[in-house]
Write an enzyme that holds these catalytic residues in place. Structure first.
Site, PDB file in Angstrom:
ATOM      1  N   SER A  58       0.806  -1.225   0.000  1.00 54.23           N
ATOM      2  CA  SER A  58       0.000   0.000   0.000  1.00 54.23           C
ATOM      3  C   SER A  58       0.837   1.271   0.000  1.00 54.23           C
ATOM      4  O   SER A  58       0.507   2.238  -0.695  1.00 54.23           O
ATOM      5  CB  SER A  58      -0.941   0.005   1.205  1.00 54.23           C
ATOM      6  OG  SER A  58      -1.763  -1.133   1.210  1.00 54.23           O
ATOM      7  N   HIS A  68       0.519   4.691   4.541  1.00 54.96           N
ATOM      8  CA  HIS A  68      -0.084   5.292   3.352  1.00 54.96           C
ATOM      9  C   HIS A  68       0.407   6.725   3.159  1.00 54.96           C
ATOM     10  O   HIS A  68       0.781   7.126   2.057  1.00 54.96           O
ATOM     11  CB  HIS A  68      -1.607   5.294   3.476  1.00 54.96           C
ATOM     12  CG  HIS A  68      -2.208   3.926   3.346  1.00 54.96           C
ATOM     13  ND1 HIS A  68      -3.562   3.698   3.450  1.00 54.96           N
ATOM     14  CD2 HIS A  68      -1.646   2.714   3.125  1.00 54.96           C
ATOM     15  CE1 HIS A  68      -3.809   2.410   3.284  1.00 54.96           C
ATOM     16  NE2 HIS A  68      -2.652   1.791   3.096  1.00 54.96           N
TER      17      HIS A  68
END
Length: 289
Positions: free
Chosen positions: A134, A186
């Site tokens: 991610s 993230h």
């Protein structure tokens, strides 16, 4: 797009997807639960965990980017890599694209460990475990945002800025709304991607300007030799254009190297960041003992 087409258009994206899937299948074949792997299994296969990553296993900053926590996690990241990669890799080039993904993954994991460590020091957090591509994918998405902002085209197409902002926004909101999502990873990956893409975009703009101001083709460079003998101007004129051409090339080379220079500086910064966290953790452990 077929696998053959993807391999031709975006070979690094294809290889990354194969590595994600291959590692997952290898885990399952060795007895790891496909939907709910244990903490022990994840640590064994290279997950990011502060007590390990910040002491003797810094390689987990990278290995964890290829490891996924369950089938749904793999599918979600796999589709994101497929859609982002087939656009970003031809735009940035395979080598820069790979470096972008790896650095964004490392940057995301470092921020995750930093936030975790600050929580431990404040007494509000505890060590956790994270894995997945991610952070690297968010870095690629952020880089595409910059490309859309600077109107950088790929195969003659300019990316839709509003759509990319919408997609990235959904991912960030989803991360904060659903417990267990590595928000710091993230954000760290996205910020890393933004910085690298800014260097790429600035270099792209400067090279475009250099191309626009470079001297146009001059037919006098190819005049018949008999004509050149009757004018004393032509040789000097040729020399002028050669010098101009060299001046146009040199800045282009410098701008071409800019993204790599930024990535090198960022890599050095990541090493120092890891060392700083590493020393802090060792000092605390020594004080406890």
């Amino acid at each position: 797009m077929t696998i053959q087409q993807l391999l031709k258009t975006a070979p690094v994206t294809t290889l990354l997807l194969i590595s994600f899937i291959g590692l997952f299948l290898l885990q399952v074949l060795t007895g790891v639960d496909a939907n709910n792997p244990s903490t022990e299994d994840l640590l064994k296969w290279g997950a990011n965990a502060l007590p390990f990553t910040m002491t003797d296993d810094p390689w987990r900053l990278l290995s964890s980017a290829f490891l996924h926590i369950g089938l749904m996690h793999l599918l979600f990241n796999g589709f994101a890599m497929y859609f982002f990669g087939q656009v970003a890799e031809p735009m940035f080039g395979s080598a820069k694209f790979l470096a972008l993904f790896l650095l964004a993954a490392i940057g995301g994991n470092l921020l995750n460990n930093y936030v975790t460590w600050q929580g431990i020091l404040d007494g509000t957090g505890q060590p956790g475990i994270s894995a997945g591509a991610s952070g690297g994918i968010m870095g690629i998405g952020a880089a595409l945002l910059i490309a859309a902002l600077f109107k950088i085209s790929v195969n003659g197409l300019v990316l839709n800025l509003k759509s990319l902002i919408f997609i990235m926004g959904i991912n960030l909101v989803y991360g904060f709304a659903v417990p267990g999502i590595d928000n710091a990873g993230h954000i760290g990956g996205a910020v890393t991607g933004l910085v690298i893409a800014l260097a790429f975009a600035i270099a792209y703009r400067q090279r475009a300007k250099a191309t626009q101001i470079s001297p146009p083709f001059d037919a006098s460079l190819h005049i018949h030799p008999t004509y050149q003998q009757h004018t004393g101007y032509n040789n000097n004129h040729n020399s002028y254009h050669r010098a101009d051409s060299n001046k146009a090339k040199n800045p282009a080379i410098l701008w071409k190297l800019l993204p790599w220079l930024v990535m090198v500086v960022m890599s050095v910064g990541f090493v120092y960041w890891w060392q700083d966290l590493h020393q802090q953790l060792l000092q605390v452990l020594a004080a406890i003992e």
